[in-house]
Write a protein that holds these residues in place. Structure first.
Motif, PDB file in Angstrom:
ATOM      1  N   GLY A 189     -14.187  44.858  -9.471  1.00 42.45           N
ATOM      2  CA  GLY A 189     -13.203  45.845 -10.845  1.00 42.45           C
ATOM      3  C   GLY A 189     -11.497  45.885 -10.709  1.00 42.45           C
ATOM      4  O   GLY A 189     -10.512  46.492 -11.245  1.00 42.45           O
ATOM      5  N   GLY A 190     -10.967  44.449  -9.776  1.00 38.86           N
ATOM      6  CA  GLY A 190      -9.950  44.343 -10.360  1.00 38.86           C
ATOM      7  C   GLY A 190      -8.965  44.988  -9.334  1.00 38.86           C
ATOM      8  O   GLY A 190      -8.824  45.294  -8.701  1.00 38.86           O
ATOM      9  N   SER A 191      -7.711  45.623 -10.820  1.00 39.51           N
ATOM     10  CA  SER A 191      -6.739  45.804 -10.034  1.00 39.51           C
ATOM     11  C   SER A 191      -6.722  47.737 -10.224  1.00 39.51           C
ATOM     12  O   SER A 191      -5.815  48.759  -9.811  1.00 39.51           O
ATOM     13  N   VAL A 209     -12.622  49.896  -5.584  1.00 40.69           N
ATOM     14  CA  VAL A 209     -12.947  48.279  -6.237  1.00 40.69           C
ATOM     15  C   VAL A 209     -13.117  47.906  -5.282  1.00 40.69           C
ATOM     16  O   VAL A 209     -12.417  47.915  -3.616  1.00 40.69           O
ATOM     17  N   PHE A 210     -13.997  47.406  -5.358  1.00 39.07           N
ATOM     18  CA  PHE A 210     -14.414  45.914  -4.087  1.00 39.07           C
ATOM     19  C   PHE A 210     -14.335  44.824  -5.281  1.00 39.07           C
ATOM     20  O   PHE A 210     -14.918  44.450  -6.244  1.00 39.07           O
ATOM     21  N   ASP A 211     -13.251  43.914  -4.168  1.00 38.80           N
ATOM     22  CA  ASP A 211     -13.365  42.979  -4.997  1.00 38.80           C
ATOM     23  C   ASP A 211     -12.596  41.496  -3.971  1.00 38.80           C
ATOM     24  O   ASP A 211     -12.457  42.100  -3.155  1.00 38.80           O
ATOM     25  N   ARG A 253     -17.702  44.061 -16.650  1.00 40.63           N
ATOM     26  CA  ARG A 253     -17.809  42.258 -17.040  1.00 40.63           C
ATOM     27  C   ARG A 253     -17.766  41.687 -16.208  1.00 40.63           C
ATOM     28  O   ARG A 253     -17.024  40.525 -16.169  1.00 40.63           O
ATOM     29  N   ILE A 254     -18.579  41.498 -15.459  1.00 42.37           N
ATOM     30  CA  ILE A 254     -19.232  41.132 -14.636  1.00 42.37           C
ATOM     31  C   ILE A 254     -20.216  39.703 -14.814  1.00 42.37           C
ATOM     32  O   ILE A 254     -19.842  38.540 -14.474  1.00 42.37           O
ATOM     33  N   LEU A 255     -21.212  40.329 -15.517  1.00 42.64           N
ATOM     34  CA  LEU A 255     -22.688  39.852 -15.223  1.00 42.64           C
ATOM     35  C   LEU A 255     -22.376  38.406 -16.883  1.00 42.64           C
ATOM     36  O   LEU A 255     -23.074  37.540 -16.395  1.00 42.64           O
ATOM     37  N   HIS A 256     -21.331  38.654 -17.018  1.00 39.49           N
ATOM     38  CA  HIS A 256     -21.433  37.979 -18.663  1.00 39.49           C
ATOM     39  C   HIS A 256     -20.735  36.863 -18.202  1.00 39.49           C
ATOM     40  O   HIS A 256     -20.497  35.420 -18.290  1.00 39.49           O
ATOM     41  N   ASP A 257     -19.614  36.406 -16.695  1.00 41.44           N
ATOM     42  CA  ASP A 257     -19.311  35.442 -16.004  1.00 41.44           C
ATOM     43  C   ASP A 257     -20.493  34.570 -15.419  1.00 41.44           C
ATOM     44  O   ASP A 257     -20.173  33.373 -14.966  1.00 41.44           O
ATOM     45  N   TRP A 258     -22.131  35.011 -14.785  1.00 40.92           N
ATOM     46  CA  TRP A 258     -22.825  34.240 -14.288  1.00 40.92           C
ATOM     47  C   TRP A 258     -24.418  33.929 -15.084  1.00 40.92           C
ATOM     48  O   TRP A 258     -23.921  34.971 -16.510  1.00 40.92           O
ATOM     49  N   GLU A 259     -24.548  33.252 -14.444  1.00 41.52           N
ATOM     50  CA  GLU A 259     -26.090  32.230 -15.403  1.00 41.52           C
ATOM     51  C   GLU A 259     -26.966  33.305 -15.099  1.00 41.52           C
ATOM     52  O   GLU A 259     -27.310  34.247 -13.919  1.00 41.52           O
TER      53      GLU A 259
HETATM   54  C1  SAM Z   1     -13.692  39.758 -15.323  1.00 40.27           C
HETATM   55  S1  SAM Z   1     -13.144  40.170 -15.040  1.00 40.27           S
HETATM   56  C2  SAM Z   1     -13.670  41.612 -14.705  1.00 40.27           C
HETATM   57  C3  SAM Z   1     -13.058  42.963 -14.015  1.00 40.27           C
HETATM   58  C4  SAM Z   1     -12.970  44.242 -14.269  1.00 40.27           C
HETATM   59  N1  SAM Z   1     -14.006  44.152 -13.672  1.00 40.27           N
HETATM   60  C5  SAM Z   1     -12.749  44.826 -15.593  1.00 40.27           C
HETATM   61  O1  SAM Z   1     -13.367  44.802 -15.560  1.00 40.27           O
HETATM   62  O2  SAM Z   1     -11.586  44.592 -16.335  1.00 40.27           O
HETATM   63  C6  SAM Z   1     -13.733  39.350 -13.143  1.00 40.27           C
HETATM   64  C7  SAM Z   1     -14.211  40.245 -11.604  1.00 40.27           C
HETATM   65  O3  SAM Z   1     -14.709  40.068 -11.032  1.00 40.27           O
HETATM   66  C8  SAM Z   1     -13.826  39.665  -9.586  1.00 40.27           C
HETATM   67  N2  SAM Z   1     -15.151  38.928  -8.621  1.00 40.27           N
HETATM   68  C9  SAM Z   1     -15.555  37.128  -9.058  1.00 40.27           C
HETATM   69  N3  SAM Z   1     -16.859  36.896  -8.840  1.00 40.27           N
HETATM   70  C10 SAM Z   1     -16.478  37.778  -6.901  1.00 40.27           C
HETATM   71  C11 SAM Z   1     -16.918  38.174  -5.822  1.00 40.27           C
HETATM   72  N4  SAM Z   1     -17.682  36.743  -5.996  1.00 40.27           N
HETATM   73  N5  SAM Z   1     -17.255  39.277  -4.927  1.00 40.27           N
HETATM   74  C12 SAM Z   1     -15.597  40.171  -5.740  1.00 40.27           C
HETATM   75  N6  SAM Z   1     -15.427  39.569  -7.262  1.00 40.27           N
HETATM   76  C13 SAM Z   1     -15.592  39.346  -7.255  1.00 40.27           C
HETATM   77  C14 SAM Z   1     -12.764  39.032 -10.129  1.00 40.27           C
HETATM   78  O4  SAM Z   1     -11.989  38.884  -9.096  1.00 40.27           O
HETATM   79  C15 SAM Z   1     -12.196  39.331 -11.153  1.00 40.27           C
HETATM   80  O5  SAM Z   1     -11.838  40.768 -10.920  1.00 40.27           O
END
Ligand code: SAM
Length: 346
Positions: A189-191, A209-211, A253-259
């Motif tokens: 959840g970032g900031s 928020v867990f990050d 905007r987390i799952l779109h970062d991963w396969e």
């Molecule tokens: C693309 S950003 C999205 C941030 C926020 N959810 C948003 O939509 O504004 C990805 C976030 O995932 C966090 N992140 C990436 N890998 C992570 C992990 N393995 N465990 C926890 N957080 C992670 C990053 O630090 C970043 O804050």
């Protein structure tokens, strides 16, 4: 082809081949503070006055301002044969730094990270990923990791991510009624920008928020002064560490970062940790089922190729990920920019 069709086609070609220049004009005017100055001044200013106040060259400034008028970022009126420039609504709403819906930080990230990153697009499409060099010369798998290695770069990314939620936060958080979920975790959840929208809509819920550690440390420092709402932060890695029990997990905007494999791994972990009747809310840009549009989602899918190991997906593709993780009931809604998908545990 008729002459009119021909002209239209060539006009389309011209606009598209100069798309990068149009972006750069907008980024440059933002970076120099043109829109901030014009918002603060409250009255239209001449090109000479703008150049003087910004400390920029008169000739360069004039050309930049004229191009901004063409892009509808500025308007110009003539008074006593002198051109006077003012912001358009778009600039006042989204480009000036002080506007509540400002996209300034996202534009800065686009200018400083995405724009240079696109120079690798041909090679990435041809051959696959990097490696990319960080500012310290270390090699990283993705361009994104290479561009977010220092404290300053991380801040730039976090500010850029937050901008979206001033425009779409309320819409995505209200797409489904989430009031019956009392314990909510925003994973990655970032900031906490989206968490703030969530708590303002659902004041009886508690949200954490867990990050990653470096992100949480920075967010805690910043939220001490600004956050009077009930948001807490917890550090951890959602792939490696246990995820606390909750009623609802948000993945924006987390799952779109991963396969796919990593997405199923994460969703399975959440299915196990989730309280009965709870769920996972995914917020992502959605491709149409026939993969014809929307154009924004195709653009972002290419960006994900450059920046991460992920991609944008269709609603069915997300449903398949949920199903593989054990979720039975999955619904989705489309917002003006982002899709909202809610998977429930029985
Ligand atoms: C693309 S950003 C999205 C941030 C926020 N959810 C948003 O939509 O504004 C990805 C976030 O995932 C966090 N992140 C990436 N890998 C992570 C992990 N393995 N465990 C926890 N957080 C992670 C990053 O630090 C970043 O804050």
């Amino acid at each position: 082809m008729s002459v009119t069709e021909d002209t239209e086609t060539i006009r389309t070609l011209f606009r598209q081949q100069h798309g990068f220049l149009m972006s750069k004009i907008m980024f440059t005017a933002c970076e120099l503070g043109v829109f901030d100055l014009l918002l603060e001044s409250g009255e239209p200013l001449s090109s000479g006055a703008i150049a003087e106040r910004l400390g920029t060259s008169p000739s360069g400034t004039e050309r930049l301002l004229e191009a901004c008028v063409g892009l509808k970022l500025l308007r110009m009126e003539r008074k006593d044969s002198e051109g006077l420039y003012g912001n358009t609504n778009l600039a006042n709403l989204c480009l000036a730094k002080s506007s509540p819906k400002s996209q300034y930080h996202y534009l800065k990230f686009q200018s400083e990270v995405i724009y240079p990153g696109l120079q690798f697009l041909t090679d990435i499409v041809r051959e696959g990923k990097g490696p990319f060099k960080t500012t310290h010369g270390m090699l990283q798998k993705s361009f994104f990791e290479a561009s977010c290695s220092s404290e300053e770069e991380l801040q730039r990314f976090s500010d850029a991510m937050d901008d979206a939620w001033s425009l779409y936060g309320r819409e995505v958080m209200s797409a489904f009624n989430l009031s019956h979920f009392s314990l909510i975790y925003d994973l990655g959840g970032g900031s906490g920008a989206l968490a703030k929208e969530c708590i303002s809509l659902y004041p009886n819920s508690t949200i954490t928020v867990f990050d990653l550690r470096k992100v949480v440390e920075r967010a805690k420092k910043h939220s001490m002064s600004s956050n009077k709402m009930r948001i807490t932060f917890k550090e951890g890695d959602f792939f490696k560490d246990p995820v606390p029990e909750a009623d609802l997990y948000i993945l924006a905007r987390i799952l779109h970062d991963w396969e796919d494999e990593k997405c199923v791994q994460l969703l399975t972990k959440l299915h196990q940790a989730c309280r009965p009747g709870g769920g996972v809310l995914v917020i992502e840009m959605l491709l149409n089922e026939d993969r014809c549009g929307p154009f924004e989602a195709h653009l972002h899918s290419l960006l994900m190729l450059v920046l991460t190991e992920g991609k944008e997906r269709t609603p069915s593709e997300y449903k398949a990920l949920y199903t593989a993780a054990g979720f039975k009931e999955v619904q989705h809604k489309k917002g003006s920019r982002y899709g909202i998908i809610l998977g429930r545990k029985q």
